[in-house]
Design an enzyme around this catalytic site. Sequence first.
Site, PDB file in Angstrom:
ATOM      1  N   LYS A 101       0.827  -1.209   0.000  1.00 53.50           N
ATOM      2  CA  LYS A 101       0.000   0.000   0.000  1.00 53.50           C
ATOM      3  C   LYS A 101       0.868   1.269   0.000  1.00 53.50           C
ATOM      4  CE  LYS A 101      -3.751  -2.451   0.034  1.00 53.50           C
ATOM      5  NZ  LYS A 101      -3.198  -3.803  -0.153  1.00 53.50           N
TER       6      LYS A 101
HETATM    7  C1  LIG Z   1      -9.638  -3.484  -1.521  1.00 51.81           C
HETATM    8  C2  LIG Z   1      -8.987  -4.242  -0.404  1.00 51.81           C
HETATM    9  N1  LIG Z   1      -9.709  -4.565   0.671  1.00 51.81           N
HETATM   10  C3  LIG Z   1      -9.170  -5.214   1.723  1.00 51.81           C
HETATM   11  C4  LIG Z   1      -7.845  -5.586   1.720  1.00 51.81           C
HETATM   12  C5  LIG Z   1      -7.291  -6.322   2.878  1.00 51.81           C
HETATM   13  O1  LIG Z   1      -6.223  -5.619   3.464  1.00 51.81           O
HETATM   14  P1  LIG Z   1      -5.257  -6.339   4.502  1.00 51.81           P
HETATM   15  O2  LIG Z   1      -4.254  -7.113   3.694  1.00 51.81           O
HETATM   16  O3  LIG Z   1      -4.631  -5.218   5.273  1.00 51.81           O
HETATM   17  O4  LIG Z   1      -6.094  -7.207   5.356  1.00 51.81           O
HETATM   18  C6  LIG Z   1      -7.044  -5.267   0.613  1.00 51.81           C
HETATM   19  C7  LIG Z   1      -5.636  -5.658   0.560  1.00 51.81           C
HETATM   20  O5  LIG Z   1      -5.051  -5.770  -0.492  1.00 51.81           O
HETATM   21  C8  LIG Z   1      -7.629  -4.580  -0.468  1.00 51.81           C
HETATM   22  O6  LIG Z   1      -6.902  -4.253  -1.553  1.00 51.81           O
END
Ligand SMILES: Cc1ncc(COP(=O)(O)O)c(C=O)c1O
Length: 373
Positions: free
Chosen positions: A183
Amino acid sequence: MTMLPFTRPAIGEEELQAVREVLESGWITTGPKSLALEQALADYVGGGVQVRLFNSATSALEASLLVAGIGPGDEVIVPAISFVATANVVLRVGARPVFVDVDLRSRNLDAAAVAAAVTPQTRAVIPVHFAGLAVDMEPLYALAEKHDLLVLEDAAQAIGSEYQERKVGASGNPVCFSFHPNKNMTTIEGGAVASNDADFLDRLEQVRFHGMDKDSEGNIDIVAWGGKMNLPDVNAAVGLAQLARLDGFNRRRRELVQQYFQRLSASDVLVLPVDAAGHSWHMFCVCIDHNALGKTRAGILSLFNEHGIAVGTHYPAIHLFSLYRQFGYGVGDFPVAERIGEQTLTLPLFPAMTEADVEQVCATVTAIVSGRL
Ligand SMILES: Cc1ncc(COP(=O)(O)O)c(C=O)c1O
Protein backbone atom coordinates in the site's frame (compact mmCIF):
# COMPACT_ATOMS: atom_id res chain seq x y z
CA MET A 1 18.81 -9.40 -15.80
CA THR A 2 17.35 -7.59 -12.80
CA MET A 3 13.56 -7.60 -12.67
CA LEU A 4 11.60 -4.40 -12.16
CA PRO A 5 8.99 -5.34 -9.51
CA PHE A 6 5.42 -4.04 -9.80
CA THR A 7 5.69 -2.59 -6.30
CA ARG A 8 8.26 -2.15 -3.58
CA PRO A 9 7.84 -0.64 -0.08
CA ALA A 10 9.79 2.56 0.57
CA ILE A 11 11.69 1.66 3.74
CA GLY A 12 14.45 4.03 4.81
CA GLU A 13 16.53 5.09 7.79
CA GLU A 14 13.47 6.69 9.46
CA GLU A 15 11.65 3.35 9.65
CA LEU A 16 14.76 1.42 10.75
CA GLN A 17 15.45 3.93 13.51
CA ALA A 18 11.79 3.93 14.61
CA VAL A 19 11.72 0.14 14.91
CA ARG A 20 14.99 0.08 16.83
CA GLU A 21 13.69 2.68 19.28
CA VAL A 22 10.56 0.63 20.05
CA LEU A 23 12.44 -2.65 20.33
CA GLU A 24 14.84 -1.07 22.83
CA SER A 25 12.08 0.66 24.80
CA GLY A 26 10.86 -2.39 26.72
CA TRP A 27 7.27 -2.01 25.39
CA ILE A 28 6.92 -3.58 21.96
CA THR A 29 3.24 -4.45 21.58
CA THR A 30 0.25 -2.07 21.43
CA GLY A 31 1.00 1.06 23.45
CA PRO A 32 2.09 4.68 23.04
CA LYS A 33 3.17 4.42 19.40
CA SER A 34 -0.21 2.97 18.44
CA LEU A 35 -2.01 5.79 20.22
CA ALA A 36 0.27 8.30 18.51
CA LEU A 37 -0.40 6.78 15.07
CA GLU A 38 -4.18 6.78 15.70
CA GLN A 39 -4.01 10.49 16.49
CA ALA A 40 -1.67 11.25 13.57
CA LEU A 41 -3.96 9.43 11.14
CA ALA A 42 -7.03 11.23 12.51
CA ASP A 43 -5.25 14.57 12.05
CA TYR A 44 -4.14 13.58 8.55
CA VAL A 45 -7.60 12.47 7.42
CA GLY A 46 -9.37 15.42 9.05
CA GLY A 47 -13.12 15.95 9.30
CA GLY A 48 -13.12 15.42 13.07
CA VAL A 49 -12.90 11.62 12.80
CA GLN A 50 -11.12 9.32 15.21
CA VAL A 51 -9.07 6.32 14.16
CA ARG A 52 -8.64 2.84 15.65
CA LEU A 53 -5.77 0.66 14.46
CA PHE A 54 -6.12 -3.02 13.59
CA ASN A 55 -3.68 -5.74 12.58
CA SER A 56 -5.08 -5.65 9.01
CA ALA A 57 -7.79 -4.03 6.92
CA THR A 58 -9.45 -7.43 6.84
CA SER A 59 -9.80 -7.29 10.65
CA ALA A 60 -10.91 -3.67 10.45
CA LEU A 61 -13.69 -4.52 7.97
CA GLU A 62 -14.76 -7.61 9.91
CA ALA A 63 -14.89 -5.71 13.21
CA SER A 64 -16.89 -2.89 11.58
CA LEU A 65 -19.50 -5.31 10.24
CA LEU A 66 -19.75 -7.02 13.65
CA VAL A 67 -20.17 -3.73 15.50
CA ALA A 68 -22.81 -2.64 12.98
CA GLY A 69 -24.72 -5.80 13.90
CA ILE A 70 -24.62 -7.28 10.40
CA GLY A 71 -25.03 -11.06 10.39
CA PRO A 72 -27.12 -14.02 9.29
CA GLY A 73 -30.05 -13.13 7.03
CA ASP A 74 -28.46 -9.85 5.94
CA GLU A 75 -27.19 -8.97 2.48
CA VAL A 76 -24.19 -6.74 1.85
CA ILE A 77 -23.51 -5.29 -1.61
CA VAL A 78 -19.89 -5.49 -2.77
CA PRO A 79 -18.15 -4.92 -6.12
CA ALA A 80 -17.25 -8.03 -8.13
CA ILE A 81 -13.75 -6.59 -8.62
CA SER A 82 -11.75 -6.08 -5.44
CA PHE A 83 -9.32 -8.02 -3.32
CA VAL A 84 -11.31 -11.01 -2.03
CA ALA A 85 -11.18 -9.75 1.57
CA THR A 86 -14.00 -7.30 0.74
CA ALA A 87 -16.38 -10.23 0.23
CA ASN A 88 -14.80 -12.70 2.68
CA VAL A 89 -15.50 -10.44 5.68
CA VAL A 90 -19.20 -10.46 4.78
CA LEU A 91 -19.24 -14.26 4.86
CA ARG A 92 -17.24 -14.24 8.08
CA VAL A 93 -20.00 -12.42 9.97
CA GLY A 94 -22.61 -14.81 8.53
CA ALA A 95 -24.13 -12.38 6.01
CA ARG A 96 -24.42 -12.84 2.25
CA PRO A 97 -22.30 -10.88 -0.21
CA VAL A 98 -24.29 -9.61 -3.20
CA PHE A 99 -22.03 -8.64 -6.09
CA VAL A 100 -22.45 -5.78 -8.55
CA ASP A 101 -20.53 -4.99 -11.72
CA VAL A 102 -17.99 -2.17 -11.95
CA ASP A 103 -16.91 0.39 -14.56
CA LEU A 104 -14.20 -0.77 -16.99
CA ARG A 105 -11.89 2.22 -16.51
CA SER A 106 -12.54 3.33 -12.91
CA ARG A 107 -13.15 -0.24 -11.67
CA ASN A 108 -15.50 1.31 -9.10
CA LEU A 109 -19.13 0.45 -8.48
CA ASP A 110 -21.78 3.13 -8.93
CA ALA A 111 -25.06 3.98 -7.24
CA ALA A 112 -27.17 2.74 -10.17
CA ALA A 113 -25.66 -0.75 -9.95
CA VAL A 114 -26.14 -0.77 -6.19
CA ALA A 115 -29.76 0.43 -6.49
CA ALA A 116 -30.54 -2.48 -8.83
CA ALA A 117 -29.17 -4.96 -6.27
CA VAL A 118 -31.02 -3.68 -3.20
CA THR A 119 -33.55 -6.10 -1.67
CA PRO A 120 -35.48 -5.99 1.62
CA GLN A 121 -32.54 -7.95 3.16
CA THR A 122 -29.87 -5.43 2.15
CA ARG A 123 -28.25 -3.89 5.21
CA ALA A 124 -24.98 -2.45 3.92
CA VAL A 125 -22.86 -1.57 0.91
CA ILE A 126 -19.06 -1.71 0.79
CA PRO A 127 -17.76 0.67 -1.89
CA VAL A 128 -14.09 0.01 -2.70
CA HIS A 129 -12.00 3.02 -3.73
CA PHE A 130 -10.15 0.96 -6.31
CA ALA A 131 -6.42 1.66 -6.68
CA GLY A 132 -6.92 4.94 -4.81
CA LEU A 133 -9.64 6.44 -7.05
CA ALA A 134 -12.54 7.56 -4.84
CA VAL A 135 -15.96 6.14 -5.63
CA ASP A 136 -18.56 8.81 -6.48
CA MET A 137 -20.06 8.78 -2.99
CA GLU A 138 -22.79 11.42 -3.17
CA PRO A 139 -25.37 9.36 -5.10
CA LEU A 140 -24.45 6.39 -2.93
CA TYR A 141 -25.17 8.33 0.27
CA ALA A 142 -28.59 9.32 -1.11
CA LEU A 143 -29.37 5.70 -1.93
CA ALA A 144 -28.12 4.50 1.46
CA GLU A 145 -30.29 7.02 3.23
CA LYS A 146 -33.35 5.97 1.22
CA HIS A 147 -32.88 2.30 2.12
CA ASP A 148 -31.30 2.80 5.56
CA LEU A 149 -28.03 1.09 4.58
CA LEU A 150 -24.68 1.22 6.32
CA VAL A 151 -21.97 2.57 3.99
CA LEU A 152 -18.74 0.85 5.02
CA GLU A 153 -15.96 2.27 2.87
CA ASP A 154 -13.18 -0.11 1.86
CA ALA A 155 -10.37 2.40 1.52
CA ALA A 156 -7.68 -0.29 1.83
CA GLN A 157 -6.04 1.19 -1.29
CA ALA A 158 -6.89 4.84 -0.69
CA ILE A 159 -4.83 6.40 2.10
CA GLY A 160 -4.15 9.96 0.95
CA SER A 161 -6.89 9.95 -1.73
CA GLU A 162 -9.44 12.75 -1.86
CA TYR A 163 -13.13 12.94 -2.70
CA GLN A 164 -14.53 16.43 -3.34
CA GLU A 165 -11.31 17.92 -1.93
CA ARG A 166 -11.59 16.10 1.40
CA LYS A 167 -9.47 13.12 2.34
CA VAL A 168 -11.08 9.71 1.93
CA GLY A 169 -11.74 8.74 5.54
CA ALA A 170 -13.24 12.07 6.56
CA SER A 171 -16.84 11.15 5.68
CA GLY A 172 -17.83 10.00 9.17
CA ASN A 173 -18.89 6.57 7.83
CA PRO A 174 -16.69 3.75 9.01
CA VAL A 175 -13.77 3.84 6.55
CA CYS A 176 -11.15 1.05 6.55
CA PHE A 177 -7.53 1.46 5.45
CA SER A 178 -4.82 -1.14 4.84
CA PHE A 179 -1.14 -0.71 5.58
CA HIS A 180 -0.05 -3.96 3.91
CA PRO A 181 3.46 -3.64 2.35
CA ASN A 182 2.05 -2.98 -1.14
CA LYS A 183 0.00 0.00 0.00
CA ASN A 184 0.99 3.68 -0.33
CA MET A 185 2.13 3.60 3.31
CA THR A 186 2.85 0.48 5.33
CA THR A 187 3.00 -0.80 8.91
CA ILE A 188 4.27 -4.16 7.46
CA GLU A 189 0.79 -5.57 8.11
CA GLY A 190 -1.92 -3.39 9.58
CA GLY A 191 -5.15 -1.54 9.09
CA ALA A 192 -7.39 1.11 10.60
CA VAL A 193 -10.96 2.32 10.87
CA ALA A 194 -11.85 6.03 10.81
CA SER A 195 -15.26 7.05 12.15
CA ASN A 196 -16.95 9.97 13.86
CA ASP A 197 -19.29 7.81 15.97
CA ALA A 198 -17.97 7.59 19.55
CA ASP A 199 -20.12 4.60 20.46
CA PHE A 200 -19.07 2.73 17.30
CA LEU A 201 -15.42 3.44 18.11
CA ASP A 202 -15.81 2.16 21.69
CA ARG A 203 -17.34 -1.04 20.44
CA LEU A 204 -14.61 -1.44 17.82
CA GLU A 205 -12.06 -1.36 20.65
CA GLN A 206 -13.92 -4.17 22.40
CA VAL A 207 -14.10 -6.36 19.30
CA ARG A 208 -10.43 -5.62 18.66
CA PHE A 209 -9.30 -6.91 22.06
CA HIS A 210 -11.20 -9.72 23.78
CA GLY A 211 -14.41 -7.74 24.37
CA MET A 212 -12.63 -5.93 27.18
CA ASP A 213 -13.88 -2.77 28.87
CA LYS A 214 -12.00 -0.85 31.59
CA ASP A 215 -13.53 1.51 34.13
CA SER A 216 -11.82 4.68 35.36
CA GLU A 217 -10.20 2.73 38.22
CA GLY A 218 -8.70 0.22 35.79
CA ASN A 219 -11.06 -2.66 36.64
CA ILE A 220 -11.69 -4.83 33.62
CA ASP A 221 -14.90 -6.44 32.49
CA ILE A 222 -15.67 -8.52 29.39
CA VAL A 223 -18.78 -6.99 27.89
CA ALA A 224 -19.01 -8.54 24.40
CA TRP A 225 -17.29 -11.06 22.18
CA GLY A 226 -13.90 -9.79 21.09
CA GLY A 227 -10.95 -11.16 19.15
CA LYS A 228 -7.26 -10.29 19.01
CA MET A 229 -6.82 -7.74 16.27
CA ASN A 230 -4.53 -5.13 17.81
CA LEU A 231 -1.49 -3.61 16.08
CA PRO A 232 1.86 -3.82 17.92
CA ASP A 233 3.89 -0.66 18.57
CA VAL A 234 6.76 -1.87 16.37
CA ASN A 235 4.34 -1.70 13.43
CA ALA A 236 2.84 1.59 14.58
CA ALA A 237 6.31 3.13 14.73
CA VAL A 238 6.89 2.13 11.09
CA GLY A 239 3.50 3.70 10.31
CA LEU A 240 4.40 7.00 11.98
CA ALA A 241 7.57 7.24 9.89
CA GLN A 242 5.66 6.31 6.73
CA LEU A 243 2.79 8.74 7.37
CA ALA A 244 5.30 11.59 7.63
CA ARG A 245 6.48 10.67 4.11
CA LEU A 246 3.10 9.73 2.60
CA ASP A 247 2.35 12.97 0.75
CA GLY A 248 5.82 12.82 -0.83
CA PHE A 249 5.27 9.20 -1.87
CA ASN A 250 1.90 10.06 -3.39
CA ARG A 251 3.32 13.07 -5.24
CA ARG A 252 5.95 10.82 -6.78
CA ARG A 253 3.30 8.25 -7.73
CA ARG A 254 1.31 10.96 -9.52
CA GLU A 255 4.41 12.15 -11.42
CA LEU A 256 5.16 8.63 -12.59
CA VAL A 257 1.53 8.10 -13.62
CA GLN A 258 1.58 11.30 -15.72
CA GLN A 259 4.51 9.78 -17.58
CA TYR A 260 2.56 6.59 -18.15
CA PHE A 261 -0.30 8.63 -19.59
CA GLN A 262 2.06 10.61 -21.83
CA ARG A 263 3.69 7.50 -23.23
CA LEU A 264 0.69 5.17 -23.63
CA SER A 265 -2.26 5.53 -26.00
CA ALA A 266 -5.60 3.92 -25.22
CA SER A 267 -7.04 1.73 -28.00
CA ASP A 268 -9.45 -1.17 -28.50
CA VAL A 269 -6.66 -3.44 -27.28
CA LEU A 270 -5.32 -1.29 -24.43
CA VAL A 271 -7.69 0.09 -21.75
CA LEU A 272 -6.12 2.79 -19.57
CA PRO A 273 -7.39 3.75 -16.10
CA VAL A 274 -9.33 6.93 -15.27
CA ASP A 275 -7.22 9.90 -14.19
CA ALA A 276 -8.79 12.22 -11.62
CA ALA A 277 -7.93 14.88 -9.09
CA GLY A 278 -7.52 13.32 -5.66
CA HIS A 279 -6.33 9.95 -7.02
CA SER A 280 -3.54 8.53 -4.85
CA TRP A 281 -2.44 6.00 -7.48
CA HIS A 282 -1.97 2.93 -5.37
CA MET A 283 -1.79 0.96 -8.64
CA PHE A 284 -1.71 1.66 -12.37
CA CYS A 285 -3.91 -1.09 -13.84
CA VAL A 286 -4.56 -1.56 -17.55
CA CYS A 287 -6.39 -4.17 -19.59
CA ILE A 288 -4.70 -5.75 -22.61
CA ASP A 289 -7.08 -7.67 -24.89
CA HIS A 290 -4.85 -10.70 -25.43
CA ASN A 291 -7.49 -12.51 -27.54
CA ALA A 292 -7.50 -9.66 -30.08
CA LEU A 293 -3.70 -10.04 -30.29
CA GLY A 294 -3.98 -13.81 -30.77
CA LYS A 295 -2.27 -14.43 -27.44
CA THR A 296 -3.07 -15.79 -23.96
CA ARG A 297 -2.65 -13.77 -20.81
CA ALA A 298 0.07 -16.19 -19.68
CA GLY A 299 1.83 -15.38 -22.96
CA ILE A 300 1.56 -11.65 -22.29
CA LEU A 301 2.89 -12.08 -18.74
CA SER A 302 5.87 -14.04 -20.12
CA LEU A 303 6.66 -11.27 -22.61
CA PHE A 304 6.85 -8.74 -19.76
CA ASN A 305 9.01 -11.12 -17.72
CA GLU A 306 11.35 -11.70 -20.66
CA HIS A 307 11.82 -7.92 -20.79
CA GLY A 308 12.69 -7.70 -17.09
CA ILE A 309 9.30 -6.44 -15.90
CA ALA A 310 7.11 -8.05 -13.24
CA VAL A 311 3.42 -7.19 -13.60
CA GLY A 312 0.54 -7.96 -11.23
CA THR A 313 -2.98 -9.22 -11.95
CA HIS A 314 -5.26 -7.25 -9.59
CA TYR A 315 -7.81 -8.85 -9.41
CA PRO A 316 -9.71 -11.91 -10.62
CA ALA A 317 -13.50 -11.36 -10.45
CA ILE A 318 -14.57 -12.51 -6.98
CA HIS A 319 -17.87 -14.09 -8.02
CA LEU A 320 -16.03 -16.66 -10.16
CA PHE A 321 -13.96 -18.09 -7.27
CA SER A 322 -15.21 -21.59 -6.28
CA LEU A 323 -16.35 -20.34 -2.88
CA TYR A 324 -18.64 -17.72 -4.41
CA ARG A 325 -19.93 -19.93 -7.24
CA GLN A 326 -21.56 -21.94 -4.44
CA PHE A 327 -23.93 -18.98 -4.05
CA GLY A 328 -25.12 -19.48 -7.63
CA TYR A 329 -22.80 -17.00 -9.33
CA GLY A 330 -21.18 -17.92 -12.65
CA VAL A 331 -19.70 -16.74 -15.94
CA GLY A 332 -21.73 -14.00 -17.62
CA ASP A 333 -23.13 -12.45 -14.43
CA PHE A 334 -20.85 -9.39 -14.41
CA PRO A 335 -19.28 -8.97 -17.88
CA VAL A 336 -17.11 -5.95 -17.06
CA ALA A 337 -15.67 -7.52 -13.91
CA GLU A 338 -15.02 -10.70 -15.86
CA ARG A 339 -13.21 -8.81 -18.63
CA ILE A 340 -11.07 -7.03 -16.03
CA GLY A 341 -10.39 -10.32 -14.25
CA GLU A 342 -9.17 -11.91 -17.51
CA GLN A 343 -7.23 -9.00 -18.99
CA THR A 344 -5.97 -6.89 -16.12
CA LEU A 345 -2.29 -6.12 -15.68
CA THR A 346 -0.80 -3.99 -12.90
CA LEU A 347 2.15 -2.09 -14.31
CA PRO A 348 5.05 -1.25 -11.98
CA LEU A 349 4.43 1.81 -9.77
CA PHE A 350 6.28 2.71 -6.59
CA PRO A 351 8.05 5.85 -5.37
CA ALA A 352 11.61 4.67 -6.02
CA MET A 353 10.90 3.98 -9.70
CA THR A 354 12.76 6.10 -12.23
CA GLU A 355 11.58 7.74 -15.41
CA ALA A 356 13.74 5.27 -17.32
CA ASP A 357 11.79 2.45 -15.65
CA VAL A 358 8.49 3.93 -16.89
CA GLU A 359 9.99 4.33 -20.36
CA GLN A 360 11.05 0.69 -20.38
CA VAL A 361 7.58 -0.49 -19.29
CA CYS A 362 5.82 1.71 -21.85
CA ALA A 363 8.11 0.56 -24.67
CA THR A 364 7.22 -3.04 -23.81
CA VAL A 365 3.48 -2.33 -23.55
CA THR A 366 3.52 -0.51 -26.88
CA ALA A 367 5.45 -3.29 -28.58
CA ILE A 368 2.96 -5.86 -27.26
CA VAL A 369 -0.24 -3.99 -28.15
CA SER A 370 1.05 -3.09 -31.63
CA GLY A 371 1.85 -6.76 -32.30
CA ARG A 372 5.63 -6.21 -32.57
CA LEU A 373 6.28 -8.65 -29.71
C1 LIG B 1 -9.64 -3.48 -1.52
C2 LIG B 1 -8.99 -4.24 -0.40
N1 LIG B 1 -9.71 -4.56 0.67
C3 LIG B 1 -9.17 -5.21 1.72
C4 LIG B 1 -7.84 -5.59 1.72
C5 LIG B 1 -7.29 -6.32 2.88
O1 LIG B 1 -6.22 -5.62 3.46
P1 LIG B 1 -5.26 -6.34 4.50
O2 LIG B 1 -4.25 -7.11 3.69
O3 LIG B 1 -4.63 -5.22 5.27
O4 LIG B 1 -6.09 -7.21 5.36
C6 LIG B 1 -7.04 -5.27 0.61
C7 LIG B 1 -5.64 -5.66 0.56
O5 LIG B 1 -5.05 -5.77 -0.49
C8 LIG B 1 -7.63 -4.58 -0.47
O6 LIG B 1 -6.90 -4.25 -1.55
